[in-house]
Design an enzyme around this catalytic site. Structure first.
Site, PDB file in Angstrom:
ATOM      1  N   HIS A   1       7.993  -8.037  -3.292  1.00 19.64           N
ATOM      2  CA  HIS A   1       6.703  -8.439  -3.866  1.00 19.64           C
ATOM      3  C   HIS A   1       6.825  -9.798  -4.563  1.00 19.64           C
ATOM      4  O   HIS A   1       7.325  -9.878  -5.694  1.00 19.64           O
ATOM      5  CB  HIS A   1       6.212  -7.385  -4.861  1.00 19.64           C
ATOM      6  CG  HIS A   1       5.765  -6.121  -4.216  1.00 19.64           C
ATOM      7  ND1 HIS A   1       4.476  -5.918  -3.800  1.00 19.64           N
ATOM      8  CD2 HIS A   1       6.451  -4.992  -3.899  1.00 19.64           C
ATOM      9  CE1 HIS A   1       4.367  -4.710  -3.258  1.00 19.64           C
ATOM     10  NE2 HIS A   1       5.559  -4.134  -3.294  1.00 19.64           N
TER      11      HIS A   1
ATOM     12  N   GLY B   1     -23.903 -14.347 -25.862  1.00 18.70           N
ATOM     13  CA  GLY B   1     -23.082 -14.954 -26.900  1.00 18.70           C
ATOM     14  C   GLY B   1     -21.669 -15.218 -26.440  1.00 18.70           C
ATOM     15  O   GLY B   1     -20.911 -15.922 -27.103  1.00 18.70           O
TER      16      GLY B   1
ATOM     17  N   GLY C   1       0.829  -1.198   0.000  1.00 20.02           N
ATOM     18  CA  GLY C   1       0.000   0.000   0.000  1.00 20.02           C
ATOM     19  C   GLY C   1       0.861   1.244   0.000  1.00 20.02           C
ATOM     20  O   GLY C   1       2.057   1.196   0.317  1.00 20.02           O
TER      21      GLY C   1
END
Length: 553
Positions: A209, A264, A95
């Site tokens: 990360h 579809g 964050g």
């Protein structure tokens, strides 16, 4: 540790407000402690607590790729919402905040009170340190990009089967300067002496990360957390999702009747197949030609459904009706809202002909929810209102059935194949619910629709001829509101400008523009200006998402 969730205990400092944890149990009306309830669950799920990171959704995707179910919830989500997922562990996201700032978002008390494993990533690691008695502070030097992580404890389960040093991706300005009591350093980089920390109760902090591709062994690290620390076995598969969904839909519908909006695409087809498997002939599917479809799409889609989905299908040609409703509308959000409202009105009218209909099933996906900003995605900014989420009227007579609401497109395709749907249906490129209305910039008219249909037909034909259809996430034409001067047959023209869009992606949350061969682009351009009346210029969109979106509106 792996099999004994009840043995987890949180190490705290003297100034940590432990009393807040006890208040949760009191709010439960004297029931057994939360930790006891969590310990008894069977479903494998891991909750990502979102602190506003751009990578939060990517964390959930990586967890799901390890066959463990995951959802992203805001940091202030109530315990009841979390408990419904029966989590095996928590991941605290990164964050932009600093934990020492007033009002910085922190992990809710139940994360610790549950005594479940916790993985803190970047800001999430700093949250762990701050709340459990350690300290984070501004770093003497920011660390962005590649770094080499070296293990301090090669026996830690978070590094199982991984080399003693490995490249990782860093993106932080703060760092841990004091670990909480009971924690030890598990890994370090040149700039971060405490790049990984952990304790014996299954709480791990990573300064880097693991969810991004720039950390090559990141997925293995996440898998180690899920399997070796949370005790997951990886039982979230297409088959388990189908079984769970069928049971849930059957319980929700009971003896009621359901109509399903077929578009579809694979999303609505998989939704219809799941609902039909759950309730059989209590389902009626409605395929609406809203006049905003591509050339021959209504005929081809109806034929495909009738051949492969053996269920009740009603076809409605509402082209004129939708065009009248859109008359004069130029703002994209207005277009989406009008289309969403008209669909619901039409469905309510058709449902009245069938007798009492209680439910509307639709193929809403996780990216639709995220981009539209609902109460479930309030940490994210609204990008655009998807007609089947924020575009729905506030009052309607149906209850919604959305079995795919927390899935990404690639996961839906896996479910479709497991349900036995044909590959031509499963691998069809996404087509937006508002159709060509959001591929025409400005007002929608019959003439402009025909121009776009003709151009789009050429784009799709050439893409398929080049055998690139399956490699692209989407490829289509856009009719812009720009007109430009040209010369054709020695005469001045003032014609439409067509933009070509082709992108690659995994889940539509991010996308990159496709590097189509120059000769293919030349053929497309040459055909459009020669075969589509009123067009004298073609451009190719080389924008990625972000900063752009895939669709132009």
């Amino acid at each position: 540790m792996e099999g004994d969730k009840k043995s987890f205990r949180i190490t705290t400092s003297d100034d940590l407000e432990v009393s807040t944890y006890l208040e949760i149990a009191k709010e439960k009306g004297g029931e057994e402690p939360i930790s006891e309830k969590v310990a008894e669950v069977d479903r494998e799920a891991v909750v990502v607590i979102d602190f506003g990171s751009q990578y939060s959704m990517l964390i959930a995707r990586r967890v799901r790729e390890c066959q463990v179910y995951s959802e992203v919830l805001p940091y202030d989500a109530p315990w009841q919402r979390v408990a419904s997922l029966k989590p095996r562990g928590f991941i605290l996201s990164g964050g932009p905040a600093s934990v020492y700032d007033p009002g910085a978002p922190l992990a809710p008390a139940y994360v610790y009170e549950s005594h479940l494993p916790i993985l803190g990533i970047c800001y999430g690691m700093q949250v762990l340190a701050h709340q459990l008695g350690g300290r984070a502070a501004p770093g003497t030097r920011h660390e962005y990009g590649h770094a080499i992580l070296r293990q301090s404890d090669v026996g830690s389960p978070i590094f199982a089967s991984l080399p003693p040093s490995m490249p990782v991706w860093m993106s932080h300005g703060d760092q841990i300067v004091e670990m909480p009591p009971g924690f030890t350093t598990l890994g370090y980089t040149e700039n971060s002496p405490i790049a990984v920390m952990g304790n014996e109760h299954g709480i791990i902090g990573l300064q880097f990360h693991p969810e991004v591709a720039h950390t090559p062994q990141g997925k293995e690290i996440l898998k180690n957390f899920l399997y070796h620390i949370c005790g997951c076995s990886g039982n979230w598969t297409p088959g388990s999702f189908i079984a769970e969904s069928v049971e849930r839909i059957g319980g929700q519908v009971g003896e009621g009747k359901v109509i399903c909006a077929l578009s579809g695409g694979v999303d609505s087809a998989v939704t219809a197949a799941l609902v039909h498997r759950a309730i059989g002939d209590q389902l009626t599917c409605i395929f609406v030609n809203n006049g905003l479809l591509r050339r021959e799409e209504a005929e081809r889609t109806l034929n495909t459904f009738q051949r492969n989905l053996r269920m009740n299908i009603i076809y409605i040609d509402a082209s004129e009706r939708f065009l009248r409703r859109l008359e004069g509308a130029t703002d994209p959000e207005t277009k989406r809202r009008l289309i969403g409202e008209e669909f619901i009105t039409l469905f309510e009218e058709e449902a009245a002909k069938l007798g009492r209909v209680d439910f509307l099933a639709q193929g809403t996906l996780y990216p639709d929810v995220i981009e539209s900003t609902t109460s479930e995605s309030k940490a994210s900014a609204k990008i655009k209102t998807h007609h089947n989420v924020g575009g729905l009227p506030t009052k309607m007579t149906f209850s919604l059935i959305e079995p795919l609401r927390y899935l990404f497109k690639d996961e839906v395709r896996e479910i479709g194949l497991a349900l036995g749907l044909p590959e031509e249906m499963v691998w069809r490129q996404p087509f937006p619910g508002p159709g060509l209305a959001i591929r025409i910039i400005g007002e929608i008219t019959k003439e402009r629709l025909e121009v776009l249909r003709a151009a789009d037909w050429i784009v799709m034909s050439e893409i398929k001829k080049a055998k690139l259809y399956g490699e692209l996430w989407q490829s289509f034409a856009v009719l812009t509101d720009t007109r430009s001067v040209g010369v054709m047959g020695d005469f001045r023209t003032y014609g439409y400008l067509i933009a070509i869009r082709a992108v690659t992606s995994e889940d539509a949350m991010t996308a990159d523009w496709a590097r189509l061969p120059y000769d293919l682009l030349a053929r497309i351009s040459n055909r459009i200006v020669n075969e589509v009346p009123g067009v004298n210029r073609v451009v190719y969109d080389i924008s990625s998402k972000p900063p752009s979106t895939i669709e132009w509106e």
